[in-house]
Write a protein that holds these residues in place. Structure first.
Motif, short mmCIF file in Angstrom:
data_model
loop_
_atom_site.label_atom_id
_atom_site.label_comp_id
_atom_site.label_asym_id
_atom_site.label_seq_id
_atom_site.Cartn_x
_atom_site.Cartn_y
_atom_site.Cartn_z
N LYS A 57 -5.12 17.79 -1.53
CA LYS A 57 -4.73 17.18 -2.88
C LYS A 57 -3.38 16.25 -2.77
O LYS A 57 -2.63 16.34 -1.67
N GLY A 58 -3.50 14.97 -3.48
CA GLY A 58 -2.34 14.15 -3.32
C GLY A 58 -1.51 13.75 -4.66
O GLY A 58 -1.45 14.74 -5.45
N ILE A 59 -0.97 12.75 -4.73
CA ILE A 59 -0.24 12.41 -5.71
C ILE A 59 -1.09 11.81 -7.00
O ILE A 59 -2.14 11.58 -6.64
N ASN A 60 -0.66 11.68 -8.04
CA ASN A 60 -1.07 11.37 -9.54
C ASN A 60 -2.71 11.97 -9.66
O ASN A 60 -3.46 11.47 -10.33
N GLY A 61 -2.49 13.41 -9.31
CA GLY A 61 -3.61 14.28 -9.65
C GLY A 61 -5.08 13.91 -8.78
O GLY A 61 -6.06 14.39 -9.10
N PHE A 62 -5.01 13.08 -7.75
CA PHE A 62 -6.16 12.80 -7.00
C PHE A 62 -6.22 13.78 -5.97
O PHE A 62 -5.32 14.47 -5.42
N GLU A 63 -7.55 14.09 -5.50
CA GLU A 63 -7.86 14.97 -4.32
C GLU A 63 -9.02 14.37 -3.69
O GLU A 63 -9.76 13.57 -4.25
N LEU A 73 -12.93 10.50 -2.47
CA LEU A 73 -11.78 10.67 -3.45
C LEU A 73 -12.23 11.04 -4.82
O LEU A 73 -12.98 10.28 -5.49
N ARG A 74 -11.39 12.24 -5.64
CA ARG A 74 -11.94 12.36 -6.96
C ARG A 74 -10.66 12.39 -7.87
O ARG A 74 -9.72 12.70 -7.31
N LYS A 75 -10.95 12.13 -9.11
CA LYS A 75 -9.80 12.69 -10.13
C LYS A 75 -10.66 12.91 -11.37
O LYS A 75 -11.62 12.23 -11.86
N LEU A 97 0.71 -1.05 0.06
CA LEU A 97 -0.16 -0.09 0.00
C LEU A 97 0.76 1.36 0.02
O LEU A 97 1.95 1.30 0.72
N GLN A 98 0.47 2.26 -0.76
CA GLN A 98 1.14 3.40 -0.83
C GLN A 98 0.06 4.55 -0.54
O GLN A 98 -1.10 4.60 -1.10
N LEU A 99 0.55 5.74 0.24
CA LEU A 99 -0.19 6.59 0.70
C LEU A 99 -0.58 7.44 -0.41
O LEU A 99 0.37 8.24 -1.22
N SER A 156 -9.66 13.13 -14.56
CA SER A 156 -9.46 12.46 -15.67
C SER A 156 -8.55 11.17 -15.34
O SER A 156 -7.41 11.40 -15.10
N VAL A 157 -9.17 10.19 -15.60
CA VAL A 157 -8.29 8.88 -15.02
C VAL A 157 -7.48 8.30 -16.37
O VAL A 157 -7.80 8.54 -17.54
N HIS A 158 -6.32 7.80 -15.96
CA HIS A 158 -5.51 6.63 -16.87
C HIS A 158 -5.75 5.57 -16.68
O HIS A 158 -6.08 4.79 -15.47
N ILE A 159 -5.34 4.59 -17.62
CA ILE A 159 -5.19 3.19 -17.45
C ILE A 159 -4.48 2.76 -16.28
O ILE A 159 -4.78 1.88 -15.60
N SER A 160 -3.44 3.58 -16.13
CA SER A 160 -2.33 3.39 -14.90
C SER A 160 -2.91 3.46 -13.55
O SER A 160 -2.61 3.10 -12.35
N ASP A 161 -4.18 4.11 -13.50
CA ASP A 161 -4.87 4.27 -12.10
C ASP A 161 -5.48 3.20 -11.78
O ASP A 161 -6.24 2.92 -10.70
N THR A 162 -5.69 2.06 -12.66
CA THR A 162 -6.35 0.75 -12.17
C THR A 162 -5.78 0.14 -11.09
O THR A 162 -4.63 -0.18 -11.12
N ALA A 163 -6.42 -0.08 -9.90
CA ALA A 163 -5.65 -0.52 -8.44
C ALA A 163 -6.85 -0.52 -7.48
O ALA A 163 -7.95 -0.21 -7.93
N GLU A 164 -6.35 -1.11 -6.55
CA GLU A 164 -7.39 -1.02 -5.34
C GLU A 164 -7.09 0.01 -4.40
O GLU A 164 -5.99 0.56 -4.30
N TYR A 165 -8.21 1.11 -4.08
CA TYR A 165 -8.32 2.03 -3.26
C TYR A 165 -8.87 1.80 -1.93
O TYR A 165 -9.96 1.33 -1.88
N PHE A 166 -8.05 2.35 -0.86
CA PHE A 166 -8.58 1.91 0.56
C PHE A 166 -8.53 3.21 1.43
O PHE A 166 -7.79 4.11 1.22
N CYS A 167 -9.84 3.66 2.08
CA CYS A 167 -9.88 4.74 2.90
C CYS A 167 -9.69 4.21 4.23
O CYS A 167 -9.82 3.23 4.63
N ALA A 168 -8.93 5.33 5.20
CA ALA A 168 -8.71 4.61 6.46
C ALA A 168 -8.79 6.10 7.40
O ALA A 168 -8.76 6.84 6.92
N VAL A 169 -9.25 5.59 8.57
CA VAL A 169 -9.48 6.65 9.62
C VAL A 169 -8.93 6.40 10.94
O VAL A 169 -8.46 5.26 11.39
#
Lengths: 112, 114
Positions: free
Chosen positions: B58-64, B76-78, B44-46, B80-93
């Motif tokens: 604002k975060g990395i790779n154009g996400f906010e 979480l929003r972006k 996992l990467q922040l 305009s997505v790219h093919i390379s954004d295909t992944a699993e995304y986890f929210c944490a508190v």
């Protein structure tokens, strides 16, 4: 860069064996975590340690124990491995505040 | 006890389309909020974090992401997505104060199609 190192990427163990998963971090973080990752269930917290020899149960501690004798090392112990413990295990560490967690690469454990 | 709900287990989207991944949390006290990304066969990467201050992060790779305290959400929003954004995304508190135990949601699998 923070480095969290898990001792094995892949592990195969037999039912009933005692299994040790080791995790070491190099950034003097107070907090260390063990999570289990299963498809559709996300990351579930097994145990959490906030200081040497201090631990707190997470959401799914049954069948597991932990040890933190030194600040940099946090071990997860499966007392008697069972097939339902086949999973990906992730270790993480963080400062107490802010709790931005850094993760290891994970250990994929298969119990046969 | 704190908990995190990611409302969509899978989100398919076409390349260059906008995307929103939804996250709600339950806590009556101040929290820290995070989004992590996991690419196939990787750890996992922040992506981004909310600790305090501005609610738009604002975060990395154009996400906010936007922290909404009244709705206890951190979507979480972006644009305009790219093919390379295909992944699993986890929210944490993590509840601020105390020892800051970190709790994760079940994850959202983002699949970007050409």
């Amino acid at each position: 860069d923070v480095k969290v190192t898990q001792s094995s990427r892949y592990l195969v163990k037999r039912t009933g064996e005692k299994v040790f998963l080791e995790c070491v971090q190099d950034m003097d973080h107070e907090n260390m975590f063990w999570y289990r990752q299963d498809p559709g269930l996300g990351l579930r917290l097994i145990y959490f340690s906030y200081d040497v020899k201090m631990k707190e149960k997470g959401d799914i501690p049954e069948g597991y124990s932990v040890s933190r004798e030194k600040k940099e090392r946090f071990s997860l112990i499966l007392e008697s491995a069972s097939t339902n413990q086949t999973s990906m295990y992730l270790c993480a560490s963080s400062l107490r505040a802010p709790p931005e967690a850094f993760f290891g690469q994970g250990t994929r454990l298969t119990v046969v | 006890a704190q908990s995190v709900t990611q409302l969509d287990s899978q989100v398919p989207v076409f390349e260059e389309a906008p995307v929103e991944l939804r996250c709600n949390y339950s806590s009556s006290v101040s929290v820290y909020l995070f989004w992590y990304v996991q690419y196939p066969n990787q750890g996992l990467q922040l992506l981004l974090k909310y600790l305090s201050g501005s609610t738009l992060v604002k975060g990395i790779n154009g996400f906010e992401a936007e922290f909404n305290k009244s709705q206890t959400s951190f979507h979480l929003r972006k644009p305009s997505v790219h093919i390379s954004d295909t992944a699993e995304y986890f929210c944490a508190v993590s509840v601020s104060g105390g020892y800051n135990k970190l709790i994760f949601g079940a994850g959202t699998r983002l699949a970007v199609h050409p």
